[in-house]
Design a protein around this motif. Structure first.
Motif, PDB file in Angstrom:
ATOM      1  N   UNK A 132     -59.063  -3.933  -7.961  1.00  0.00           N
ATOM      2  CA  UNK A 132     -60.186  -3.184  -9.087  1.00  0.00           C
ATOM      3  C   UNK A 132     -59.573  -1.694  -9.119  1.00  0.00           C
ATOM      4  N   UNK A 133     -59.612  -1.064 -10.257  1.00  0.00           N
ATOM      5  CA  UNK A 133     -59.664   0.338 -10.275  1.00  0.00           C
ATOM      6  C   UNK A 133     -60.574   0.857 -11.232  1.00  0.00           C
ATOM      7  N   UNK A 165     -54.911  -0.744 -24.898  1.00  0.00           N
ATOM      8  CA  UNK A 165     -53.565  -0.533 -24.329  1.00  0.00           C
ATOM      9  C   UNK A 165     -53.312  -0.481 -22.723  1.00  0.00           C
ATOM     10  N   UNK A 166     -54.629  -0.305 -22.207  1.00  0.00           N
ATOM     11  CA  UNK A 166     -54.530  -0.549 -20.610  1.00  0.00           C
ATOM     12  C   UNK A 166     -54.775  -1.735 -20.129  1.00  0.00           C
ATOM     13  N   UNK A 167     -55.188  -2.670 -21.079  1.00  0.00           N
ATOM     14  CA  UNK A 167     -55.361  -4.014 -20.443  1.00  0.00           C
ATOM     15  C   UNK A 167     -54.118  -4.720 -19.889  1.00  0.00           C
ATOM     16  N   UNK A 168     -54.584  -5.911 -19.053  1.00  0.00           N
ATOM     17  CA  UNK A 168     -53.365  -6.630 -18.422  1.00  0.00           C
ATOM     18  C   UNK A 168     -52.598  -5.874 -17.446  1.00  0.00           C
ATOM     19  N   UNK A 169     -53.093  -5.108 -16.719  1.00  0.00           N
ATOM     20  CA  UNK A 169     -52.595  -4.192 -15.541  1.00  0.00           C
ATOM     21  C   UNK A 169     -53.298  -4.842 -14.463  1.00  0.00           C
ATOM     22  N   UNK A 170     -54.690  -4.471 -14.430  1.00  0.00           N
ATOM     23  CA  UNK A 170     -55.402  -4.805 -13.088  1.00  0.00           C
ATOM     24  C   UNK A 170     -56.925  -4.891 -13.788  1.00  0.00           C
TER      25      UNK A 170
END
Length: 753
Positions: free
Chosen positions: A204-205, A230-235
């Motif tokens: 989690x961030x 754009x920030x999806x699919x990282x964590x």
């Protein structure tokens, strides 16, 4: 699944202000960078351990900063103004150069602007944006701190200020453009950081987007959808909102591809059943149920009864309303408080324990412990230390005439002109002179009984005589006594009024290395006896020039204290105003002809949504006028404000009806005064001509350039010349040189005019 708990950030300064003292020693060349970095590492390690030890499930990492969290992101993005980019290096000294205008091994230059963090007394360094700006991943401590905490075996939750909030908080420089257009350029850097966190198996961030409490333009709302796609699919992203309700932006939030969202249930009330039904079942809720901005113990029994029905429908986390940055660290250190009073309070560590206690009670469906704990709050409401019938009756019996000066400003202006006969562009300072180590030790020794009143008074008198002599020699028109007897502009007045109590070690960061120890208002407020008369009267006896009586206004005392929660803010504010109205009257009777009432927090207290502004501004302006309106037309009332966006409330500032207002403008190089093209401020005004929060000495030419700008917006018949703020954080050498250049620049303009 079990309810988990987390916090949104921990105080970074250290229980004994270790960070503050290490920073200042480093700036003064007394310790090395290695020594400073060691102190930072020691504090982080201690704070992570304290969170873990007191039952926090997800340890916060990334809340540490050498100055402020917004500046952290500027460093991460390589968003460093050209004047601060020296030696082609971006490092810790660069950060200090941006924040202070000076740093070890760097050439001094003027610092970036500083302003208030939303509606708090915390400050941040304002990012500067230019058209066609290039961003590049740069100096970033977050990943190092993540590695540091993981090596210690903690289950962590990194914290990042969100890209939209970062852009919103900045300011365009040079050619005008919409800064939202820079979003595409900064997102790749956020993606890089999130990808690095993903490599470290971070689950989690926490990404903070508190601007979702605002009324946002459509282009900004739509940009949220673009950015988080754009920030999806990282964590997993826990989108964090605080300081207000976000119900007006729920439609936008619902569209975001996020995995969790935090709601501040202290600043805004929600129908939780409707809220959870509005979102997908895949969304993890975090409920901010512990007040992160006040120090009262929480009513855990109340929250248990609210949250238990929700647990039957959805799994969730619990946390504080916002970061614990705004409260002291540990109540257990307060061994001077009476036990019955101490039981009412809860600091950062104690609030961690509250979260643990509530999450355990929810998971075990057992209320015995929290029922007993919540009785603390009930004891406050029935305490004989709280309600004073005389204070409450006096407030009820106020009349309309109590909120107005006898005559309008135009009439007062003529009377005051004949009385004072000031030159064109009259000069003054804002109030305080340097608070030396000797003066601080003198006050402490007197307070602890190490010296007697005769010795104390002798030393304070000597300091005041020195300050008066310096000002007269430099040619200042309206003098101040320097405030050597005062520890803090709010704490000092609180100590001399009933209804307040004080902590021994309840320090809170205001900005950089600047810390304050807010008073706690526990009951009805009234004045014990005259507060400032003795030293104001003594100071006036030393000179034929007018001395300003220096007071802190009711709204600032309100905003910079920890408030009781059983009555409205407006009532507390007017109680303070009535107490200080008596002080204003006594100052006038003692021969003080000019009285300054500082209200730097007037803008700070403004609600985040515009629909709530009028109500707040109405009672806050009334509070000021209640305090200031009982004087003769010949008595000149000044007020001072600093480090905020005044343009939003200029009409209300005008409604204060102060004869003179002094404001902070130098860090923005008078950009603030653009507003005066459209708004004709009716009374006298003194835009600050040099930044006292930087040790850099302003040149005569620099001050002249600011005076020249000011004259373009303000009639010379209304214009005063003064610094941005009080001089307590500067040395005597710095203060004398700065005032000397200010006076010379003013004299040069008087000749021209």
């Amino acid at each position: 699944m079990k309810v988990k708990n987390h916090i949104l950030g921990f105080p970074r300064i250290g229980l004994n202000r270790e960070l503050k003292f290490a920073q200042e020693k480093y700036w003064n060349g007394e310790i090395t960078k290695k020594d400073l970095l060691f102190v930072g590492k020691m504090l982080r390690k201690r704070h992570w351990k304290q969170q873990y030890k007191n039952g926090i499930d997800y340890i916060s990492v990334g809340d540490f900063s050498w100055y402020d969290q917004v500046l952290n992101i500027s460093m991460m993005l390589g968003n460093i103004p050209k004047r601060h980019t020296q030696k082609n290096i971006i490092d810790l000294n660069t950060l200090f150069l941006v924040a202070r205008g000076c740093a070890p091994f760097r050439k001094p230059t003027f610092a970036s602007e500083m302003t208030k963090w939303f509606n708090t007394n915390y400050h941040y360094i304002v990012p500067e944006f230019t058209k066609n700006q290039i961003f590049k991943y740069s100096w970033n401590q977050l990943l190092d701190e993540v590695d540091e905490s993981l090596s210690l075996g903690y289950n962590i939750k990194p914290i990042l200020l969100g890209p939209l909030t970062y852009l919103w908080l900045g300011k365009v420089k040079g050619e005008n453009f919409n800064r939202i257009t820079l979003l595409k350029r900064i997102l790749p850097i956020y993606q890089y950081v999130l990808n690095e966190l993903k490599k470290r198996n971070i689950n989690w961030v926490q990404i903070d987007e508190p601007i979702l409490s605002f009324d946002l333009p459509e282009i900004w709302k739509n940009s949220f959808v673009y950015a988080y796609n754009e920030l999806n699919n990282y964590t997993n992203i826990m989108l964090t909102t605080y300081f207000g309700k976000v119900d007006h932006n729920l439609e936008i939030i619902k569209k975001l591809p996020i995995q969790g969202i935090h709601f501040d249930l202290i600043s805004g009330k929600y129908n939780l059943s409707n809220l959870i039904n509005f979102f997908s079942k895949d969304i993890l809720f975090s409920f901010g149920v512990i007040n992160g901005r006040n120090i009262w113990s929480s009513d855990l029994f109340k929250w248990f009864n609210i949250l238990k029905p929700i647990l039957k429908k959805r799994y969730f986390w619990i946390g504080p309303s916002c970061s614990f940055l705004h409260i002291p660290i540990d109540l257990s250190e307060e061994n001077l408080l009476e036990n019955d009073i101490k039981n009412w309070f809860s600091f950062a560590i104690q609030k961690c324990k509250e979260l643990k206690l509530l999450s355990d009670s929810l998971n075990k469906n057992n209320v015995k412990k929290i029922e007993k704990y919540s009785k603390k709050i009930i004891s406050h409401n029935i305490s004989d230390k709280v309600h004073k019938i005389d204070v409450e009756n006096r407030l009820k019996n106020l009349k309309k005439k109590d909120f107005k000066r006898k005559n309008i400003y135009k009439i007062r202006k003529k009377i005051q002109k004949n009385k004072f006969n000031f030159p064109l562009l009259p000069t003054t300072t804002i109030g305080s002179f340097p608070q030396t180590n000797k003066i601080r030790k003198l006050r402490l020794d007197y307070k602890t009984g190490k010296i007697n009143s005769k010795y104390y008074n002798k030393k304070i008198s000597k300091y005041i005589k020195k300050v008066i002599k310096i000002q007269e020699k430099l040619g200042v028109d309206v003098l101040v006594h320097g405030e050597p007897e005062r520890n803090d502009m709010v704490e000092y007045f609180g100590e001399n009024m009933n209804g307040f109590i004080f902590t021994k070690n309840g320090w809170v960061q205001s900005y950089g290395s600047r810390c304050v120890k807010p008073p706690i208002i526990i009951g009805d407020v009234y004045r014990k006896k005259p507060i400032t008369i003795k030293w104001s009267k003594f100071s006036q006896s030393l000179t034929k020039k007018p001395i300003k009586g220096m007071l802190t206004g009711p709204v600032t005392i309100l905003c910079w204290s920890f408030l009781r929660e059983d009555i409205k803010k407006s009532i507390i504010s007017k109680q303070i105003a009535l107490a200080l109205r008596d002080e204003v009257s006594d100052l006038e009777k003692s021969g003080i002809k000019i009285i300054q009432i500082d209200e730097p927090a007037l803008r700070e207290g403004l609600p985040l949504r515009k629909k709530n502004w009028d109500k707040y501004l109405s009672w806050s302006v009334d509070s000021f006028r209640l305090m200031s309106s009982g004087v003769k037309d010949s008595t000149q009332i000044h007020t001072h404000m600093c480090y905020c966006e005044f343009n939003d409330i200029m009409k209300s500032i005008s409604d204060l009806d102060a004869d003179v207002i002094t404001i902070e403008t130098s860090r923005s190089e008078m950009d603030l005064l653009e507003y005066f093209k459209e708004f004709n401020y009716p009374n006298d005004i003194g835009p600050g001509v040099y930044d006292i929060h930087s040790p850099n000495i302003p040149t005569i030419q620099f001050i002249e350039s600011l005076i020249k700008k000011a004259i373009n917006y303000i009639s010379v018949k209304k214009l005063w010349i003064n610094p941005d703020c009080g001089l307590k954080t500067r040395t005597f050498e710095e203060s004398i040189l700065g005032i000397k250049n200010m006076i010379q620049a003013t004299k040069n303009f008087r000749k021209i005019l």
